[in-house]
Design a protein around this motif. Structure first.
Motif, PDB file in Angstrom:
ATOM      1  N   THR A  75      45.041  29.490  37.599  1.00 61.32           N
ATOM      2  CA  THR A  75      45.089  30.931  37.412  1.00 61.32           C
ATOM      3  C   THR A  75      44.280  31.600  38.512  1.00 61.32           C
ATOM      4  O   THR A  75      43.480  30.944  39.192  1.00 61.32           O
ATOM      5  N   LEU A 116      41.588  29.957  29.517  1.00 59.31           N
ATOM      6  CA  LEU A 116      41.644  31.220  28.779  1.00 59.31           C
ATOM      7  C   LEU A 116      40.357  32.034  28.877  1.00 59.31           C
ATOM      8  O   LEU A 116      40.420  33.257  29.071  1.00 59.31           O
ATOM      9  N   LEU A 147      39.979  34.510  31.823  1.00 63.56           N
ATOM     10  CA  LEU A 147      40.833  35.697  31.955  1.00 63.56           C
ATOM     11  C   LEU A 147      40.324  36.826  31.080  1.00 63.56           C
ATOM     12  O   LEU A 147      39.848  36.595  29.964  1.00 63.56           O
ATOM     13  N   CYS A 188      40.709  39.910  28.453  1.00 66.11           N
ATOM     14  CA  CYS A 188      41.566  39.962  27.253  1.00 66.11           C
ATOM     15  C   CYS A 188      42.959  40.502  27.561  1.00 66.11           C
ATOM     16  O   CYS A 188      43.946  40.043  26.978  1.00 66.11           O
ATOM     17  N   ASP A 242      44.797  39.995  29.963  1.00 66.42           N
ATOM     18  CA  ASP A 242      45.662  38.985  30.567  1.00 66.42           C
ATOM     19  C   ASP A 242      45.899  37.785  29.671  1.00 66.42           C
ATOM     20  O   ASP A 242      46.702  36.920  30.002  1.00 66.42           O
ATOM     21  N   ARG A 243      45.202  37.713  28.547  1.00 67.43           N
ATOM     22  CA  ARG A 243      45.398  36.611  27.596  1.00 67.43           C
ATOM     23  C   ARG A 243      46.355  37.088  26.516  1.00 67.43           C
ATOM     24  O   ARG A 243      45.973  37.402  25.399  1.00 67.43           O
ATOM     25  N   LYS A 244      47.609  37.148  26.878  1.00 72.75           N
ATOM     26  CA  LYS A 244      48.572  37.659  25.898  1.00 72.75           C
ATOM     27  C   LYS A 244      49.879  36.884  25.992  1.00 72.75           C
ATOM     28  O   LYS A 244      50.232  36.320  27.022  1.00 72.75           O
ATOM     29  N   VAL A 282      51.345  31.875  28.616  1.00 74.26           N
ATOM     30  CA  VAL A 282      50.607  33.025  29.152  1.00 74.26           C
ATOM     31  C   VAL A 282      51.014  33.212  30.608  1.00 74.26           C
ATOM     32  O   VAL A 282      50.835  32.304  31.430  1.00 74.26           O
ATOM     33  N   LYS A 295      49.797  34.635  33.106  1.00 76.12           N
ATOM     34  CA  LYS A 295      48.756  34.541  34.128  1.00 76.12           C
ATOM     35  C   LYS A 295      48.301  33.107  34.389  1.00 76.12           C
ATOM     36  O   LYS A 295      47.527  32.856  35.315  1.00 76.12           O
ATOM     37  N   LEU A 338      44.217  32.060  21.220  1.00 71.85           N
ATOM     38  CA  LEU A 338      44.465  33.085  22.243  1.00 71.85           C
ATOM     39  C   LEU A 338      43.564  34.296  22.082  1.00 71.85           C
ATOM     40  O   LEU A 338      43.085  34.859  23.069  1.00 71.85           O
ATOM     41  N   LYS A 339      43.281  34.720  20.851  1.00 68.80           N
ATOM     42  CA  LYS A 339      42.484  35.927  20.640  1.00 68.80           C
ATOM     43  C   LYS A 339      40.987  35.658  20.633  1.00 68.80           C
ATOM     44  O   LYS A 339      40.190  36.587  20.685  1.00 68.80           O
ATOM     45  N   ASP A 397      37.799  33.364  22.417  1.00 67.69           N
ATOM     46  CA  ASP A 397      37.462  32.557  23.578  1.00 67.69           C
ATOM     47  C   ASP A 397      37.193  31.126  23.129  1.00 67.69           C
ATOM     48  O   ASP A 397      36.251  30.875  22.374  1.00 67.69           O
TER      49      ASP A 397
END
Length: 537
Positions: free
Chosen positions: A92, A109, A112, A114, A116-118, A140, A142, A531-532, A534
């Motif tokens: 990344t 993750l 990045l 938040c 970009d963590r989608k 993701v 990214k 994902l939501k 860290d």
């Protein structure tokens, strides 16, 4: 490593060594041999790029990273993944001109922001096709992967790495004689298992079926066997125990309680750092094995995909009928053709997904997988010369190039400090398979699936009674209606990528929608817990 590129590698089997030009990080089945070839290439004055290009054809499976010394004239950092491989190099760029590489998705993750963590709706639907995202993508946007046979060159000050494809898979299915076919399979199998045999503190994932029993026969008696099972469905455990007793195999059963399945599933997703399909129990069983005290696991995964399974053998039915007949008449180079579908039929949710998201969307996603697969294959191979054979070969190879199952096992294993080997997912074994003419490679004249693997087992274990097993399929509809996932989407919101007007398919799953309900549950848990939040490094 420096201020513009950083490495986050946790694979317990990485081999790091210093060459004359810089530092090499090698993760491969035959790492000691490759290290010798690399050092020999440096001594001969070859550049790192030339060295990797030369040894690519020698790699059974693996990844390479080269970082130059400060005084080396070429500052580029190289990252390479062999054409047959489920090890990963993720990368990344959290800000322009800066890169981070990792061998575990979840470790990128936290790097990045938040925003970009989608998970995009399109990637979510791609996952729902069969959990097999295009081989150089991730869920993701990214975060990307080094592709199969691809080298990335990261240069200071550049926004993106330079991409070079230095390896493609090529084959010639010329062997039509059964004895020659068995000899070819035997040589490849002996070579690969001979590389695995010296590994210390290893165990075999053992179902008692043909594939895992064959791997045990090649490695015996130095490897114990592990079998996972659900307490409410002990059939596979009983068969594995029977085979273990019959052949005096050191064997350990690893039970998982059905009433603890959802909790084990959640923990497995956190270990993996990614969602995964649970049409079978395997990831849950791997998690038990990772905690069993072994440093390396061996598995017979992928044998079906290249040596014979229903999804590919049905192509050679005399007069194919049913839902796949039309797609079999199309070219393998067509995203509407059967070949690129084969690795997405676990089970087949394509028609329901097309009804929900539109046929055009599903066709586009299939084309993403097809285009990547074709990029990795020798363009001189005429896949469309014989449609049936082309579909079968493409289907087998797409399992490897777009399949995420074995990659996910590795991701979870790294979290526990455990490495893995998949003998059937090696250059020698895949090349051997694809050198054998169809349909004999996957289907006998009397209609037996996977005939060569069965004959090889009889050769390795004379007098053995071949096991017949029904697989380890999850009773998905029961699990959704009255088991661990009962009421899952009545207690949680339906994911945003799922249309509100079709929410009933997830809240009250039927046989038709239960597979998609489980995939959506996997994505939902991943969104909530990985994902939501860290992940901890």
């Amino acid at each position: 490593m420096n201020d513009w590129l950083r490495l986050k590698m946790i694979n317990p089997e990485i081999r790091t060594f210093q060459g004359t030009a810089g530092t090499w990080l090698l993760s491969a089945l035959e790492s000691s041999v490759l290290e010798s070839l690399i050092l020999r290439g440096e001594k001969a004055g070859l550049s790192p790029l030339d060295i990797v290009t030369r040894i690519a054809s020698e790699m059974e499976e693996g990844t390479l990273i080269f970082a130059p010394s400060p005084d080396f004239p070429d500052p580029r950092i190289l990252a390479f993944k062999s054409i047959i491989c489920s090890r990963e190099i993720y990368w990344t760029s959290p800000e322009e001109g800066r890169f981070i590489l990792a061998d575990r998705f979840a470790d990128l993750l936290p790097e990045l922001p938040c925003r970009d963590r989608k998970l995009s709706d399109r990637r979510a639907v791609h996952f729902l096709l069969g959990s097999n995202i295009r081989g150089d993508w991730t869920l993701v946007d990214k975060i990307r992967r080094v592709g199969h046979g691809e080298m990335l060159l990261f240069t200071p000050g550049e926004k993106k790495p330079e991409r070079m494809r230095i390896q493609r898979f090529s084959w010639d299915s010329h062997i039509d004689d059964e004895n020659k076919s068995l000899e070819t399979l035997g040589k490849a199998l002996d070579k690969v298992t001979g590389i695995i045999a010296p590994l210390d503190n290893k165990a075999l994932m053992f179902s008692g079926g043909t594939d895992s029993t064959l791997i045990w026969a090649c490695l015996q008696p130095e490897i114990p066997a592990l079998t996972g099972f659900i307490d409410s469905d002990p059939i596979e455990m009983e068969m594995a125990c029977l085979m273990a007793q019959r052949h005096n195999i050191e064997h350990r059963a690893m039970p998982v309680r059905e009433n603890e399945f959802l909790d084990e599933f959640r923990k497995s997703i956190k270990d993996t750092g990614l969602p995964f399909i649970i049409s079978n129990f395997q990831m849950i069983f791997y998690r038990q094995a990772f905690k069993a005290g072994f440093s390396h696991l061996v598995s017979g995964e992928l044998a079906d995909s290249i040596w014979g399974m229903t999804h590919t053998t049905r192509i050679f039915e005399k007069d194919p009928t049913g839902p796949y007949a039309v797609s079999m008449e199309r070219s393998p180079l067509d995203p509407g053709g059967y070949g690129i579908m084969a690795h997405l039929l676990l089970p087949d949710d394509l028609s329901l997904l097309a009804d929900i998201y539109g046929e055009e969307t599903i066709l586009e996603l299939r084309n993403d997988n097809l285009s990547y697969t074709l990029e990795c294959l020798d363009p001189a191979i005429p896949l469309d010369r014989d449609l049936r054979k082309g579909h079968a070969d493409l289907g087998s190879l797409a399992f490897i190039l777009n399949g995420s199952w074995r990659s996910n096992y590795r991701q979870a294993g790294y979290a526990h400090g455990v490495g893995l080997s998949f003998p059937f997912e090696t250059l020698s074994m895949v090349s051997a398979a694809l050198s054998i003419a169809l349909p004999g490679r996957i289907l006998s004249k009397n209609g037996q699936i996977k005939p060569l693997i069965r004959k090889m087992l009889k050769k390795k274990l004379p007098g053995t009674t071949l096991p017949e097993k029904s697989g380890s399929g999850l009773p998905r509809t029961r699990f959704c209606q009255e088991g661990p996932f009962k009421g899952f989407f009545r207690e949680r919101p339906v994911p945003g990528f799922w249309p509100d007007e079709r929410a009933d398919l997830l809240r009250d799953p039927t046989w038709e929608s239960s597979s998609l309900a489980l995939k959506c549950a996997s994505l939902s848990i991943w969104l909530e817990e990985v994902l939501k939040n860290d992940p901890q490094p």
